[in-house]
Structure formats: C-alpha cells, structure tokens
Design an enzyme around this catalytic site. Structure first.
Site, mmCIF file in Angstrom:
data_model
loop_
_atom_site.group_PDB
_atom_site.id
_atom_site.type_symbol
_atom_site.label_atom_id
_atom_site.label_comp_id
_atom_site.label_asym_id
_atom_site.label_seq_id
_atom_site.Cartn_x
_atom_site.Cartn_y
_atom_site.Cartn_z
ATOM 1 N N GLU A 267 -10.530 -39.835 15.742
ATOM 2 C CA GLU A 267 -10.049 -38.482 15.402
ATOM 3 C C GLU A 267 -10.033 -38.191 13.903
ATOM 4 O O GLU A 267 -9.046 -37.679 13.385
ATOM 5 C CB GLU A 267 -8.633 -38.281 15.970
ATOM 6 C CG GLU A 267 -8.592 -38.391 17.464
ATOM 7 C CD GLU A 267 -7.189 -38.283 18.041
ATOM 8 O OE1 GLU A 267 -7.034 -37.574 19.031
ATOM 9 O OE2 GLU A 267 -6.260 -38.930 17.512
HETATM 10 C C1 TNX Z 1 -5.257 -39.519 21.231
HETATM 11 S S1 TNX Z 1 -6.091 -42.498 21.515
HETATM 12 C C2 TNX Z 1 -5.081 -40.331 20.149
HETATM 13 C C3 TNX Z 1 -3.707 -40.565 19.638
HETATM 14 C C4 TNX Z 1 -2.701 -39.712 20.339
HETATM 15 C C5 TNX Z 1 -2.990 -39.701 21.814
HETATM 16 C C6 TNX Z 1 -1.981 -38.989 22.633
HETATM 17 C C7 TNX Z 1 -6.641 -42.104 20.247
HETATM 18 C C8 TNX Z 1 -7.754 -42.924 19.855
HETATM 19 N N1 TNX Z 1 -6.098 -41.062 19.597
HETATM 20 O O1 TNX Z 1 -3.656 -40.358 18.261
HETATM 21 O O2 TNX Z 1 -1.438 -40.229 20.100
HETATM 22 O O3 TNX Z 1 -4.240 -39.119 22.013
HETATM 23 O O4 TNX Z 1 -2.248 -39.154 23.995
#
Ligand code: TNX
Length: 470
Positions: A267
């Site tokens: 992300e």
């Molecule tokens: C996605 S899992 C994310 C997290 C969040 C989560 C909430 C991932 C690689 N990144 O930063 O906490 O979703 O479900």
C-alpha cells in the site's frame, strides 16, 4: 449395538490425513502416553521422497487396549501427536483408533498487528496457546506502522521514545523490548512456533518519520497518525538517514527472524514506482546480507529472489509480478483477504471489524483451496498445464487491529475462523467437507469454553459444548 462411532465427534482440528476407528466401545483413555522416536518414514505414512520438514511434523497416534502411543520421526511430530491426543481425550471417551498424519503445507501462520492497538507479551501468549492447539507454526508480528513503533531498535532509541506511545484513537500504545522479543520467541518455540518480525517499509512509516527527522527529505517530522487510513506515508531515497535506518532495523530483526524477516512493501500509494523498487531493494538487500530470507507483501514481488516468500493478500491486484516471481523460485504465502483476514466482520451486525474485503462467515473462511488460488486469480503460470503445487509455501491468516483493542476482542475475531485457516493449511484445502468441519468445531469448542475464551458463535454451526457420553 449402538450407532457406529462418529470420528467427527472426536473434535479433532485440523482434520488428520488418515483416521481409522479400530475398536468398538468407547472408554476413558488416560494421557499417560508411550512415545517412540523412529527412523522409518513409512511408520508415519511417508516415503523417502517426502520433504524433511514434513517428515519432522508427521506422527502416528494409536489408541488400543486403554493405552495411547505416539510415534514420530522428530520432536515436532511427537508434539503434534500429543496435541491430537489432548483434543481427543478432552472431548470424552474414545474407541481404539489409529491416526497417521502429516501437514500439507510447511508455513501455517497467523499475522497479528500489534501497532493499530498494542498487545502485550501476556496477550500474545494467549494467541500462542490457541495457535499451538491448532498446530499453526508461524507467528508473524506487524511491528511498525503509521500509528506507532513497537520494537526496541537499540541504535535508534528515538523510535520507541517518541513513537511507541500512540495507537489508533486515544490508546496508550506500548512496545516490545528486545528482552520481551526473546521471551516471546522462547514461548513460541516451546509450542513449535517460529516468530516472524515485520517492520513495514517504505509505506506505513509515519511513526518512524515522526521519530527521525532525517527520514524526511525536508527534515520536518509529521505527527504520529491515530486514524485508520492507509497509504499516507513513505520513506524516501532523498532523505539523509534512510540507509542508516534500514541498517539499524535489519541489524535488530535479522537475529530475531530465524526463518526470515518481513519487510512489508504494501500500500505505498505515495511512493513513485521507481522509488518503491529502490527502497524495497534496499531493505531486501540488508536482510539478505545478514543471512536471512525475505518475506514481503505481494507488491514487493519484483524485488524478491529464489528462496524468498511473497504474501498474497489483495485479490484485486494484477498478478503478473506474482506469477513472474513464482517462476523465479519465490514461493507464495496465501493470505487472500476475503478468506483469512480475520479482522473482517463475521456479518454486518457485528460491532468489531472492517468490511473492505467483505464480511467473512466461518464457512466462507473454510471453503477455499490455496492450491488453486494462483490460477483463479490469474497469477498462475499460463503456459503450465497444471499449477505448480510447490509454488504455495502455505497459508497465513491475518488480524489487523484497527477496531480491536482487547485480548478478548482479538480472540473473538480469531475463533472460530482461525481453526478454518489452520485446517486448510494442514489438510491442503477446505472444499468438500464443510459438514465434517462444522461438526468437529462444535465439539472442539468445549475446550475453548473451558479455557474461558470468548469466541464467535457462528450461526452456521450447531455448537455442542457437552463432551461425548458413553
Ligand atoms: C490492509 S494487509 C493492510 C493493512 C490494514 C488491513 C486492514 C496489508 C498488506 N495492508 O494495512 O490494516 O488491510 O484489514
């Protein structure tokens, strides 16, 4: 004679590879068990070809003439046999039986986010107990994010001093010292579990950017973030201390991560693509240089090499980098969010949890197969006739804690769905035997009740909290 004995009433989770009822009338077995370490893989249903890790985890459990006997090729197998025995006798009288059992996947994990809300060593020990019972063997700890910094880095004490006291909302935060980490690693090892530390870079880094001015190209530090948005921060190759920070993190995590260090990589909405590749490579190189393999979220796939692992979580993303990485010998940890993100709500009426990957009932968390996941997502090798079964290293459930503040709430989100993830990682998949799983979980839950765990009474299961009777 009464009904034939129903093996599902033993409450065994995960489902064993092979189980034969060999006797008639159930009786009470004591846990005074005879244990044998053997050298012949055939004794546990395996041949010489089977990989070493599987041989170590395989076991045979026999109950006959009032006595239990466990045979295995290594201590790990003995431990699994004991757990199976504990589950069985905890559920009531047992007829004579034979179990021959071994896992499908080597990596059977749970990722716990101790950043969005902090969980103490004591809380994590509860998690380890639950994992051990389900024969999970990797505890991945998410130790840094925008909302806080959770692990002592001796050469950069500012990280803990300035950024560990926050969490989502008005929480107090907290952190694990290196001594805490060593204790946790020891507690985990006693249960056959390896700890996998993660410091997430280059995104999810507000806590680090807050503590260390030199991570910011303009030297100006942002406040720690207490909300739940993602994609709001990034490291930069233009900041003077980026390399020094990554060195310090690698120096601390490499000795702790005996089976690999997770560098994050997810992300990074603010990181330009070339910067992203460079920053992830910087982190990866530092872990490799210290003799450890790397685990990264799928976005970092292009930076990984053979022997590393990528964690597939977001089913919406393009899979071409994932497919290319698997052709280079990078293996996949399957964490599809719609199945094993245990921070997703069970259903719309729940107080806890998020819904970005949908609500996930117990049955939905169970009925999927990691072996076909890559192909289903378009990330399989299109030229291969069959998906490469070796491409999947295993399964890891995740629990992010934006909405989860207490250990009771954490356990409520884990159970019963963590049992589904554990069964899939042990048995290879969860399609085709939901009824059996639902029956076993209903019996198994009596042990959760005895331990005082607060778990979700999924309406898909007829909970049966009374032990079997004669
Ligand atoms: C996605 S899992 C994310 C997290 C969040 C989560 C909430 C991932 C690689 N990144 O930063 O906490 O979703 O479900």
């Amino acid at each position: 004679m009464n009904q034939p004995f129903d093996p599902d009433s033993l409450g065994l989770i995960p489902r064993p590879f092979e189980l034969r009822i060999t006797g008639g009338i159930p009786y009470t077995v004591d846990d005074d068990v005879a244990v044998h370490l053997l050298g012949d893989p055939a004794a546990v249903g395996l041949d010489e070809e089977s990989p070493l890790w599987r041989r170590k985890e395989a076991y045979r459990l026999t109950i006959a003439g009032g006595k239990a006997e466990i045979s295995a090729l290594a201590e790990a197998g003995i431990r699994h046999g004991r757990r199976a025995l504990t589950q069985i006798i905890g559920a009531g009288p047992v007829p004579d039986l034979v179990i021959v059992d071994h896992p499908e996947f080597e990596w059977r994990g749970l990722n716990v986010d101790i950043v969005r809300h902090f969980f103490t060593l004591e809380d994590l020990t509860v998690v380890l107990d639950i994992m051990g019972d389900l024969r999970l063997n990797r505890l991945h700890l998410h130790l840094s994010d925008d909302q806080g910094w959770r692990i002592e880095i001796p050469s950069l004490p500012e990280l803990v001093q300035l950024s560990s006291g926050t969490s989502v909302g008005a929480g107090e935060g907290g952190h694990l010292s290196l001594e805490d980490m060593e204790r946790l690693i020891g507690e985990a090892a006693e249960r056959g579990i390896v700890v996998v530390p993660e410091v997430d870079v280059p995104g999810h880094t507000t806590a680090a950017l807050h503590a260390l001015p030199g991570l910011n190209p303009d030297g100006r530090t942002p406040p720690v973030y207490e909300g739940i948005e993602v994609g709001i921060s990034t490291l930069s190759t233009r900041a003077p201390d980026t390399a020094r920070f990554l060195d310090a993190v690698a120096d601390t995590l490499a000795p702790l991560g005996s089976d690999g260090v997770h560098v994050g990589g997810d992300e990074c909405l603010l990181t330009p693509p070339e910067e992203f590749a460079e920053l992830v490579s910087m982190a990866v190189r530092r872990i490799h240089d210290r003799g450890r393999r790397v685990i990264a979220w799928q976005e970092g796939a292009a930076q990984l090499r053979s022997g590393d692992l990528l964690q597939l979580w977001d089913e919406r993303q393009d899979m071409s980098d994932v497919a290319a990485a698997t052709r280079r010998g990078v293996r996949v940890i399957a964490s599809p969010a719609s199945r094993v993100y245990l921070d997703m709500k069970y259903d719309d009426s729940e107080r806890l949890g998020l819904t970005w990957a949908g609500c996930t009932s117990l049955r939905e968390s169970f009925e999927w197969d990691p072996r076909t996941l890559l192909v289903e997502l378009g990330g399989g090798d299109a030229e291969a006739a069959e998906p490469d079964p070796q491409a999947i290293a295993g399964v890891e459930a995740c629990v992010f804690t934006e909405t989860i503040e207490t250990v009771d709430d954490l356990v409520y989100m884990l159970l019963p769905r963590l049992a589904a993830a554990a069964e899939i990682s042990w048995a290879g998949g969860g399609t085709g035997w939901w009824e059996s799983f639902a029956r076993r979980i209903a019996v198994h839950a009596a042990a959760w009740q005895r331990n005082g765990y607060v778990w979700h009474r999924s309406p898909e299961v007829e909970w049966d909290l009374h032990p079997r009777r004669h």
